[in-house]
Write an enzyme that holds these catalytic residues in place. Structure first.
Site, PDB file in Angstrom:
ATOM      1  N   LYS A 220       0.837  -1.196   0.000  1.00  0.00           N
ATOM      2  CA  LYS A 220       0.000   0.000   0.000  1.00  0.00           C
ATOM      3  C   LYS A 220       0.875   1.250   0.000  1.00  0.00           C
ATOM      4  CE  LYS A 220      -3.851  -2.211  -0.141  1.00  0.00           C
ATOM      5  NZ  LYS A 220      -4.804  -2.357   0.951  1.00  0.00           N
ATOM      6  N   ARG A 259      -2.890 -10.703   4.039  1.00  0.00           N
ATOM      7  CA  ARG A 259      -3.023 -10.856   2.585  1.00  0.00           C
ATOM      8  C   ARG A 259      -1.828 -10.148   1.954  1.00  0.00           C
ATOM      9  NH1 ARG A 259      -5.071  -7.790  -1.619  1.00  0.00           N
ATOM     10  NH2 ARG A 259      -6.142  -8.938  -3.290  1.00  0.00           N
TER      11      ARG A 259
END
Length: 283
Positions: A220, A259
């Site tokens: 991210k 994840r």
């Protein structure tokens, strides 16, 4: 199948990502071909992944939705092939029709980043499939919203708690089994850099709740910014070391799963966290 059937005793579950897409933010196009997707999934399992998350459309800012039949045709053959190999899979989709087809193909979990809000039929499909589901917080479900951030009422942690509570209630009302629910705070989805760090700071609150927590911080932008703050140029893969740090801390705190794109470093991080937590006696 229940979440308990997927849970790894003594350590955090590692979910490896296979994007069967053209335009995912970090690896779009690499695994679009069926054979490439299968080979990559098997490689991730060999590297230590416990489950493979298969997605057929990108949710990056600015992405354009693909047609439902395109998404379905991308993910279902991959899920069917991996299920035949005995590899547990989740399907990353916001469409009830794709989730339903994936369930028929043998998927072990439905992972909906909209938390069931993007498709009015999703909760029904989740209930009928009677398999684990992951409900994620995403304040806005406008697909491809390039703005990137939403209004969380001045308190992102409270907003995520309250929204996830409402999603759980909607899922239960639709018939989803309580033992089938996993929650995801939604790091990076319509959240500022400060929002993401606030959520990670509050992670023990989420983990201490009733439902298992999946952490999806991999690659991210707010993690890539850790290097950017030092004046270094970054691409998504440069966030893998920071992702592994988040994985280790999340696993040590008791997160149900992570994840991730880069499985080897995160599996090592999970194993270190397990050894640390249990004094080397478990994990």
């Amino acid at each position: 199948m229940r979440v308990s059937d997927l849970t790894v005793p003594g350590r955090c579950l590692v979910m490896g990502i296979v994007n069967v897409t053209e335009d995912s933010f970090s690896d779009g196009g690499r695994w679009l071909d069926f054979d490439a997707a299968i080979a990559h999934a098997r490689e991730l399992v060999d590297q230590g992944a416990d489950m493979i998350d298969v997605g057929g459309e990108s949710t990056r800012p600015g992405a354009v939705r693909v047609e439902a039949d395109v998404e379905r045709d991308r993910v279902v053959p991959v899920i069917r092939a991996l299920a035949a190999d005995g590899i547990p899979t989740s399907v990353d989709t916001m469409r009830a029709s794709v989730a339903e087809a994936a369930a028929e193909a043998g998927v072990a979990m439905v992972n909906d980043v909209s938390g069931g809000l993007a498709d009015a039929d999703m909760f029904r499909v989740m209930a009928d499939a009677d398999i684990p589901v992951c409900l994620m917080h995403w304040r806005t479900v406008r697909f491809g919203d390039a703005a990137g951030q939403a209004d969380h009422g001045g308190d992102v942690v409270k907003d995520v708690h309250d929204t996830l509570d409402r999603l759980v209630s909607s899922a239960l009302d639709a018939g989803v089994d309580r033992g089938n629910i996993v929650l995801d705070p939604g790091l990076g989805f319509a959240k500022s850099r400060e929002d993401n760090w606030a959520l990670l700071g509050a992670l023990p609150e989420f983990i201490g709740g009733e439902f298992p927590i999946l952490v999806g911080a991999s690659r991210k932008r707010f993690l890539a910014a850790v290097r950017g703050d030092r004046g270094l140029e970054t691409v998504p893969t440069d966030a893998d070391p920071a992702t592994a740090a988040v994985t280790a801390i999340s696993a040590h705190m008791g997160a149900w799963g992570v994840r991730v794109h880069d499985v080897p470093v995160s599996r090592d991080a999970v194993d270190v966290a397990a050894a640390w937590r249990w004094g080397g006696g478990r994990g």
